[in-house]
Scaffold this active site. Structure first.
Site, PDB file in Angstrom:
ATOM      1  CG  HIS A  23      88.507  65.813  46.865  1.00 45.68           C
ATOM      2  ND1 HIS A  23      89.692  65.267  46.451  1.00 45.68           N
ATOM      3  CD2 HIS A  23      87.819  64.800  47.456  1.00 45.68           C
ATOM      4  CE1 HIS A  23      89.716  63.972  46.767  1.00 45.68           C
ATOM      5  NE2 HIS A  23      88.588  63.663  47.372  1.00 45.68           N
ATOM      6  CG  HIS A  29      88.967  63.376  52.144  1.00 49.45           C
ATOM      7  ND1 HIS A  29      88.773  62.127  52.686  1.00 49.45           N
ATOM      8  CD2 HIS A  29      88.992  63.202  50.804  1.00 49.45           C
ATOM      9  CE1 HIS A  29      88.696  61.239  51.711  1.00 49.45           C
ATOM     10  NE2 HIS A  29      88.819  61.872  50.553  1.00 49.45           N
TER      11      HIS A  29
HETATM   12  P1  AMP Z   1      89.005  60.043  48.079  1.00 47.92           P
HETATM   13  O1  AMP Z   1      89.017  59.187  46.849  1.00 47.92           O
HETATM   14  O2  AMP Z   1      87.889  61.044  48.085  1.00 47.92           O
HETATM   15  O3  AMP Z   1      89.059  59.215  49.344  1.00 47.92           O
HETATM   16  O4  AMP Z   1      90.314  60.902  48.004  1.00 47.92           O
HETATM   17  C1  AMP Z   1      91.450  60.613  48.728  1.00 47.92           C
HETATM   18  C2  AMP Z   1      92.508  61.543  48.220  1.00 47.92           C
HETATM   19  O5  AMP Z   1      93.576  61.536  49.138  1.00 47.92           O
HETATM   20  C3  AMP Z   1      93.092  61.157  46.849  1.00 47.92           C
HETATM   21  O6  AMP Z   1      92.839  62.207  45.929  1.00 47.92           O
HETATM   22  C4  AMP Z   1      94.578  60.966  47.142  1.00 47.92           C
HETATM   23  O7  AMP Z   1      95.388  61.472  46.106  1.00 47.92           O
HETATM   24  C5  AMP Z   1      94.754  61.754  48.426  1.00 47.92           C
HETATM   25  N1  AMP Z   1      95.857  61.309  49.260  1.00 47.92           N
HETATM   26  C6  AMP Z   1      96.157  60.067  49.667  1.00 47.92           C
HETATM   27  N2  AMP Z   1      97.271  60.069  50.443  1.00 47.92           N
HETATM   28  C7  AMP Z   1      97.666  61.361  50.546  1.00 47.92           C
HETATM   29  C8  AMP Z   1      98.747  62.024  51.201  1.00 47.92           C
HETATM   30  N3  AMP Z   1      99.647  61.348  51.919  1.00 47.92           N
HETATM   31  N4  AMP Z   1      98.856  63.369  51.067  1.00 47.92           N
HETATM   32  C9  AMP Z   1      97.951  64.056  50.335  1.00 47.92           C
HETATM   33  N5  AMP Z   1      96.902  63.486  49.708  1.00 47.92           N
HETATM   34  C10 AMP Z   1      96.770  62.161  49.788  1.00 47.92           C
END
Ligand code: AMP
Ligand code: ZN
Length: 133
Positions: free
Chosen positions: A99, A97
């Protein structure tokens, strides 16, 4: 496989969709930390940027860039793009993903690197890390 982003893509878990095409989905990050914080994810599961093909990665990145332009058109002043690769780098969800964090002047969001320090010998590090092939 138990992957929360795959569940979102399949519609098993709801999300706040910002953009979708045949290959990617973009939705608001649930953390609700910075207004408009969006995640762009490929619809085909791949764990991280190191594991995916250049073509897949560039497609997701291109969509992230398009969203930056979209946010600026909507009145934001800039954006941060953040990609965490593997848990040691803070990746919590094992599905690639990007951001996209839209920014406003003076919004106070803190996405800073470590403060400057003198603990690293830059010449030595550059010698070790230089790409030689
Ligand atoms: P990372 O630390 O780069 O893996 O970021 C993962 C991101 O996914 C975090 O910022 C979480 O807040 C986000 N996240 C986790 N579960 C969900 C969800 N169900 N819907 C939207 N974002 C999510
Ligand atoms: Zn997945």
């Amino acid at each position: 496989m138990d992957c929360i982003f795959c569940s979102i893509i399949k519609g098993e878990i709801p999300c706040h969709k910002i953009y979708e095409d045949e290959r990617v989905l973009a939705f608001l990050d649930i953390s609700n930390d910075v207004m408009g914080h969006t995640l762009v994810v490929p619809k085909t599961h791949v764990s991280d940027m190191h594991e995916c093909s250049n073509e897949e990665f560039l497609y997701v990145l291109e969509k992230a860039k398009t969203l930056v332009g979209h946010f600026i058109k909507l009145g934001f002043d800039g954006a941060n793009i953040v990609i965490n690769c593997k848990p040691a780098a803070g990746q919590e969800v094992g599905h690639l993903h990007v951001h996209v964090i839209p920014r406003k002047k003076g919004d106070g969001a803190k996405l800073t690197m470590q403060p400057a320090s003198e603990k690293f010998e830059l010449c030595e590090i550059a010698k070790k890390l230089e790409v030689k092939d």
